[in-house]
Design a protein around this motif. Structure first.
Motif, mmCIF file in Angstrom:
data_model
loop_
_atom_site.group_PDB
_atom_site.id
_atom_site.type_symbol
_atom_site.label_atom_id
_atom_site.label_comp_id
_atom_site.label_asym_id
_atom_site.label_seq_id
_atom_site.Cartn_x
_atom_site.Cartn_y
_atom_site.Cartn_z
ATOM 1 N N GLN A 20 0.958 -1.202 -0.004
ATOM 2 C CA GLN A 20 -0.004 -0.083 -0.040
ATOM 3 C C GLN A 20 0.956 1.307 -0.067
ATOM 4 O OE1 GLN A 20 -3.231 0.175 -0.587
ATOM 5 N NE2 GLN A 20 -3.326 -2.003 -0.641
ATOM 6 N N GLU A 21 1.945 1.281 0.623
ATOM 7 C CA GLU A 21 2.809 2.533 0.483
ATOM 8 C C GLU A 21 3.423 2.664 -0.747
ATOM 9 O OE1 GLU A 21 6.738 3.998 3.061
ATOM 10 O OE2 GLU A 21 5.861 2.466 3.824
ATOM 11 N N ILE A 22 3.807 1.551 -1.483
ATOM 12 C CA ILE A 22 4.492 1.545 -2.714
ATOM 13 C C ILE A 22 3.385 2.185 -3.627
ATOM 14 C CG2 ILE A 22 5.778 0.335 -4.448
ATOM 15 C CD1 ILE A 22 7.355 0.845 -1.881
ATOM 16 N N ARG A 23 2.146 1.664 -3.680
ATOM 17 C CA ARG A 23 1.211 1.841 -4.406
ATOM 18 C C ARG A 23 0.953 3.763 -4.188
ATOM 19 N NH1 ARG A 23 -4.706 -0.708 -5.599
ATOM 20 N NH2 ARG A 23 -5.483 0.889 -6.786
ATOM 21 N N HIS A 24 1.056 3.962 -3.021
ATOM 22 C CA HIS A 24 0.614 5.589 -2.678
ATOM 23 C C HIS A 24 1.853 6.235 -3.120
ATOM 24 C CE1 HIS A 24 -0.312 9.185 -0.633
ATOM 25 N NE2 HIS A 24 0.660 9.178 0.009
ATOM 26 N N LEU A 25 2.854 5.759 -3.424
ATOM 27 C CA LEU A 25 4.232 6.414 -3.973
ATOM 28 C C LEU A 25 4.073 6.482 -5.383
ATOM 29 C CD1 LEU A 25 7.234 5.026 -2.083
ATOM 30 C CD2 LEU A 25 6.562 7.452 -2.103
ATOM 31 N N LEU A 26 3.452 5.586 -5.988
ATOM 32 C CA LEU A 26 3.189 5.524 -7.391
ATOM 33 C C LEU A 26 2.347 6.650 -7.799
ATOM 34 C CD1 LEU A 26 3.461 1.591 -8.227
ATOM 35 C CD2 LEU A 26 5.131 3.431 -9.088
ATOM 36 N N GLU A 38 -0.899 -10.408 -7.147
ATOM 37 C CA GLU A 38 -0.003 -11.099 -6.578
ATOM 38 C C GLU A 38 0.206 -12.470 -7.305
ATOM 39 O OE1 GLU A 38 2.023 -12.627 -2.526
ATOM 40 O OE2 GLU A 38 0.579 -10.995 -2.478
ATOM 41 N N LEU A 39 1.464 -12.332 -8.000
ATOM 42 C CA LEU A 39 1.972 -13.578 -8.628
ATOM 43 C C LEU A 39 3.266 -14.259 -8.321
ATOM 44 C CD1 LEU A 39 1.734 -11.189 -12.013
ATOM 45 C CD2 LEU A 39 0.129 -13.310 -11.136
ATOM 46 N N SER A 40 2.815 -15.353 -7.670
ATOM 47 C CA SER A 40 3.945 -16.191 -7.472
ATOM 48 C C SER A 40 4.922 -15.799 -6.716
ATOM 49 C CB SER A 40 4.555 -17.102 -8.826
ATOM 50 O OG SER A 40 5.422 -16.017 -9.576
ATOM 51 N N GLY A 41 4.479 -15.173 -5.377
ATOM 52 C CA GLY A 41 5.180 -14.540 -4.144
ATOM 53 C C GLY A 41 5.904 -13.346 -4.681
ATOM 54 N N ASP A 42 5.167 -12.795 -5.758
ATOM 55 C CA ASP A 42 5.857 -11.233 -6.068
ATOM 56 C C ASP A 42 4.478 -10.282 -6.322
ATOM 57 O OD1 ASP A 42 7.392 -9.019 -6.680
ATOM 58 O OD2 ASP A 42 7.998 -10.032 -8.688
ATOM 59 N N VAL A 43 4.693 -9.241 -6.267
ATOM 60 C CA VAL A 43 3.423 -8.107 -6.296
ATOM 61 C C VAL A 43 3.641 -7.564 -7.896
ATOM 62 C CG1 VAL A 43 2.396 -6.208 -5.548
ATOM 63 C CG2 VAL A 43 3.277 -7.932 -4.097
ATOM 64 N N GLU A 44 2.660 -7.409 -8.452
ATOM 65 C CA GLU A 44 2.573 -6.715 -10.005
ATOM 66 C C GLU A 44 1.830 -5.622 -9.862
ATOM 67 O OE1 GLU A 44 3.044 -8.689 -13.871
ATOM 68 O OE2 GLU A 44 1.064 -8.462 -13.504
ATOM 69 N N PHE A 45 2.290 -4.255 -10.025
ATOM 70 C CA PHE A 45 1.455 -3.109 -10.383
ATOM 71 C C PHE A 45 1.014 -3.027 -11.580
ATOM 72 C CE2 PHE A 45 4.091 -2.562 -6.513
ATOM 73 C CZ PHE A 45 3.228 -2.135 -5.493
#
Length: 71
Positions: A20-26, A38-45
């Motif tokens: 959520q913090e990274i999303r807010h920065l973007l 969420e894809l195989s242990g990673d997050v994709e924006f």
């Protein structure tokens, strides 16, 4: 454009791994986040890029914008 959190972490030092913090920065730098997956242990924006900002069409340009915001 889709960009993964792991790629951003390789390019710049992020203040935290909180999605959520990274999303807010973007959002704060003008990159509207349309979806987070969420894809195989990673997050994709999934971010919406503007036609007049060609530097946002690749991961290095996005990382540069975030890095400038974090200074």
């Amino acid at each position: 454009m889709k960009i993964r959190l792991s790629l951003l972490e390789k390019l710049i030092d992020l203040p935290s791994k909180d999605v959520q913090e990274i999303r807010h920065l973007l959002d704060d730098v003008g990159l509207e986040v349309k979806d987070v997956a969420e894809l195989s242990g990673d997050v994709e924006f999934n971010i919406q890029t503007l036609a007049n900002r060609g530097d946002h069409l690749y991961a290095v340009g996005v990382a540069r914008e975030l890095s400038a915001r974090l200074l």
